[in-house]
Scaffold this active site. Structure first.
Site, mmCIF file in Angstrom:
data_model
loop_
_atom_site.group_PDB
_atom_site.id
_atom_site.type_symbol
_atom_site.label_atom_id
_atom_site.label_comp_id
_atom_site.label_asym_id
_atom_site.label_seq_id
_atom_site.Cartn_x
_atom_site.Cartn_y
_atom_site.Cartn_z
ATOM 1 N N THR A 139 0.827 -1.204 0.000
ATOM 2 C CA THR A 139 0.000 0.000 0.000
ATOM 3 C C THR A 139 0.867 1.262 0.000
ATOM 4 O O THR A 139 2.020 1.225 0.447
ATOM 5 C CB THR A 139 -0.905 -0.016 1.257
ATOM 6 O OG1 THR A 139 -1.420 1.282 1.479
ATOM 7 C CG2 THR A 139 -0.124 -0.407 2.509
ATOM 8 N N ASP A 140 0.287 2.378 -0.442
ATOM 9 C CA ASP A 140 1.010 3.655 -0.352
ATOM 10 C C ASP A 140 1.133 4.119 1.102
ATOM 11 O O ASP A 140 1.921 5.006 1.405
ATOM 12 C CB ASP A 140 0.325 4.739 -1.208
ATOM 13 C CG ASP A 140 -1.113 5.034 -0.802
ATOM 14 O OD1 ASP A 140 -1.642 4.359 0.111
ATOM 15 O OD2 ASP A 140 -1.713 5.950 -1.402
ATOM 16 N N GLU A 141 0.344 3.501 2.004
ATOM 17 C CA GLU A 141 0.345 3.974 3.391
ATOM 18 C C GLU A 141 1.676 3.721 4.097
ATOM 19 O O GLU A 141 1.957 4.335 5.126
ATOM 20 C CB GLU A 141 -0.816 3.342 4.168
ATOM 21 C CG GLU A 141 -2.143 3.673 3.507
ATOM 22 C CD GLU A 141 -3.373 3.360 4.331
ATOM 23 O OE1 GLU A 141 -3.287 3.351 5.569
ATOM 24 O OE2 GLU A 141 -4.416 3.131 3.722
ATOM 25 N N TYR A 164 -1.523 -0.734 11.138
ATOM 26 C CA TYR A 164 -1.723 -1.415 9.839
ATOM 27 C C TYR A 164 -0.555 -1.146 8.895
ATOM 28 O O TYR A 164 0.066 -2.073 8.367
ATOM 29 C CB TYR A 164 -3.045 -0.952 9.195
ATOM 30 C CG TYR A 164 -3.120 -1.223 7.704
ATOM 31 C CD1 TYR A 164 -3.160 -2.526 7.207
ATOM 32 C CD2 TYR A 164 -3.134 -0.171 6.767
ATOM 33 C CE1 TYR A 164 -3.214 -2.781 5.838
ATOM 34 C CE2 TYR A 164 -3.186 -0.417 5.397
ATOM 35 C CZ TYR A 164 -3.226 -1.729 4.939
ATOM 36 O OH TYR A 164 -3.271 -1.971 3.584
ATOM 37 N N LYS A 168 2.357 -3.635 7.246
ATOM 38 C CA LYS A 168 2.590 -3.796 5.803
ATOM 39 C C LYS A 168 4.045 -3.440 5.459
ATOM 40 O O LYS A 168 4.682 -4.097 4.638
ATOM 41 C CB LYS A 168 1.628 -2.924 4.994
ATOM 42 C CG LYS A 168 0.179 -3.334 5.045
ATOM 43 C CD LYS A 168 -0.116 -4.679 4.392
ATOM 44 C CE LYS A 168 -0.014 -4.641 2.884
ATOM 45 N NZ LYS A 168 -0.408 -5.957 2.289
#
Ligand code: NAD
Ligand code: TYD
Length: 359
Positions: A139-141, A164, A168
């Site tokens: 993810t970009d997060e 989260y 990741k």
């Protein structure tokens, strides 16, 4: 090619399984999913009878089960999507995020390392059958939060802010290390926020659509000025397909559609679409249901993805315009209320209570 898709019963996974099963009848797609609250085999009714599709119920952390799946189905490539995926749940409790996202990814990497030990990874651009790939869907997060300007590139620093995104990012680091140390043929993708059919109504867009249709409050965290960069799930799946078949091993690719929206503007647009779709509803104007509530702790201000590498090197481009994609998504939820009811049964209400009732 025999492809193992993990998390194939979830939102993105089920859209991806459907795409790969239908488009590549000569590939075998094995869907390994634990069927947590987020997994739903109903999402795959239209492909479950196809001869090139197999479902295996199991946990990616279960090393013996994963090894067995590799051996039994002669797995050539992995598209790894299984994860705990919701930021708000990770704030309530991070345990399962670490278990599945970190330890689960490790178990898969170990199986790939051992099963593919005699296979050279081969260069990109070779026919898919001639090489194995471990596609790590991230993810970009993991890049954290941006101020008002700028975009994440593949070389942006890793700076996760939620349990989260930290889980990741940990998985991404493990994938990188397994590539560098053991030569596992990893490719990692970082996608922006997805929307589309089959997304669980705990995420922003389906939650707002369903609450608005039911005349319930629309809970906007903080001042609603946080920005997300939205990508239709079909465009994400076409990008994952391109990364699997054409990507360079050891590389990372950002995936996005240059489509930034402030949360409050997006929610107002959903309300406008519903006003037009259901003019007779007692909830018109739906925007009157908007309520500002306590902010999410550690709430990332802005995401913005620079996907120029993906476009330049792999020839990928998104095809769905946002207003068109959002309208068809709202219509999908309005037309699939029985699916929504089942998705919100059982454990969902308990979570909703915990996250929203005392907010
Ligand atoms: P989701 O929560 O809808 O689905 C996750 C799936 O994984 C479910 O089917 C669940 O049953 C399965 N699963 C969970 N734990 C498992 C385990 N231990 N073993 C086997 N299966 C397990 O998630 P999603 O939104 O479809 O996201 C899929 C992937 O894409 C995730 O890795 C997520 O981090 C990533 N991603 C999502 C987005 C997004 O906007 N949704 C954006 C970028 C990246
Ligand atoms: P979400 O769909 O949970 O995705 P992510 O946190 O992974 O970006 O949330 C998208 C944005 O919407 C995020 O800025 C938080 C905000 N949000 C709300 O304002 N209210 C809500 O009820 C939810 C679920 C999210």
């Amino acid at each position: 090619m025999n492809i193992l898709i993990t998390g194939g019963a979830g939102f993105i996974g089920s859209n991806l399984v459907r795409r790969m099963v239908k488009k590549y009848p000569d590939f075998r797609v094995v869907n390994l999913d634990r069927l947590t609250y987020a997994g739903n085999l109903e999402n795959l009714r239209d492909v479950e009878g196809r001869p090139n599709y197999t479902f295996v119920k199991g946990d990616i952390k279960d090393k013996a089960l994963v090894k067995n799946a590799f051996e039994r189905y002669g797995i050539d490539s992995v598209m790894h999507l299984a994860a705990e995926s919701h930021v708000d749940r990770s704030i309530l409790s991070a345990d399962e995020f670490l278990n599945t996202n970190v330890l689960g990814t490790h178990a898969l990497l170990e199986a790939a390392r051992s099963f593919w030990k005699d296979r050279p990874a081969g260069p990109a651009g070779r026919p898919a059958k001639a090489r194995s790939v471990f596609l790590n869907v991230s993810t970009d997060e993991v890049y954290g939060s941006l101020p008002e300007a700028g975009s994440f590139t593949e070389s942006s620093p890793c700076a996760p802010n939620s349990p989260y995104s930290a889980s990741k990012a940990s998985a991404d680091h493990l994938c990188r290390a397994y590539n560098k140390t053991y030569g596992v043929p990893v490719i990692t993708t970082h996608s922006s926020n997805n929307y589309g059919p089959y997304q669980l109504p705990e995420k922003l867009i389906p939650l707002m659509v369903l609450n608005a249709m039911e005349g319930k409050p629309l809970p906007v965290y903080g001042d609603g000025l946080n920005v997300r960069d939205w990508l239709h799930v079909e465009d994400h799946c076409s990008a994952l397909e391109a990364a699997l078949l054409k990507g360079s091993v050891g590389e990372t690719y950002n995936i996005g559609a240059d489509n930034e929206w402030k949360n409050i503007d997006l929610i107002k647009l959903i309300c406008k679409i519903l006003d037009e779709l259901r003019p007779g509803s007692p909830n018109v104007p739906h925007a009157s249901l908007i309520r500002f509530v306590k902010d999410r702790p550690g709430h990332d201000l802005r995401y913005s993805i620079d996907s120029s590498r993906m476009r330049r090197e792999l020839g990928w481009a998104p095809s769905m315009g946002f207003e068109e994609g959002l309208k068809s998504t709202v219509e999908w939820y309005a037309g699939n209320l029985a699916w929504c009811e089942r998705a919100r049964s059982g454990e969902y209400m308990e979570y909703y209570e915990k996250n929203y009732m005392r907010r």
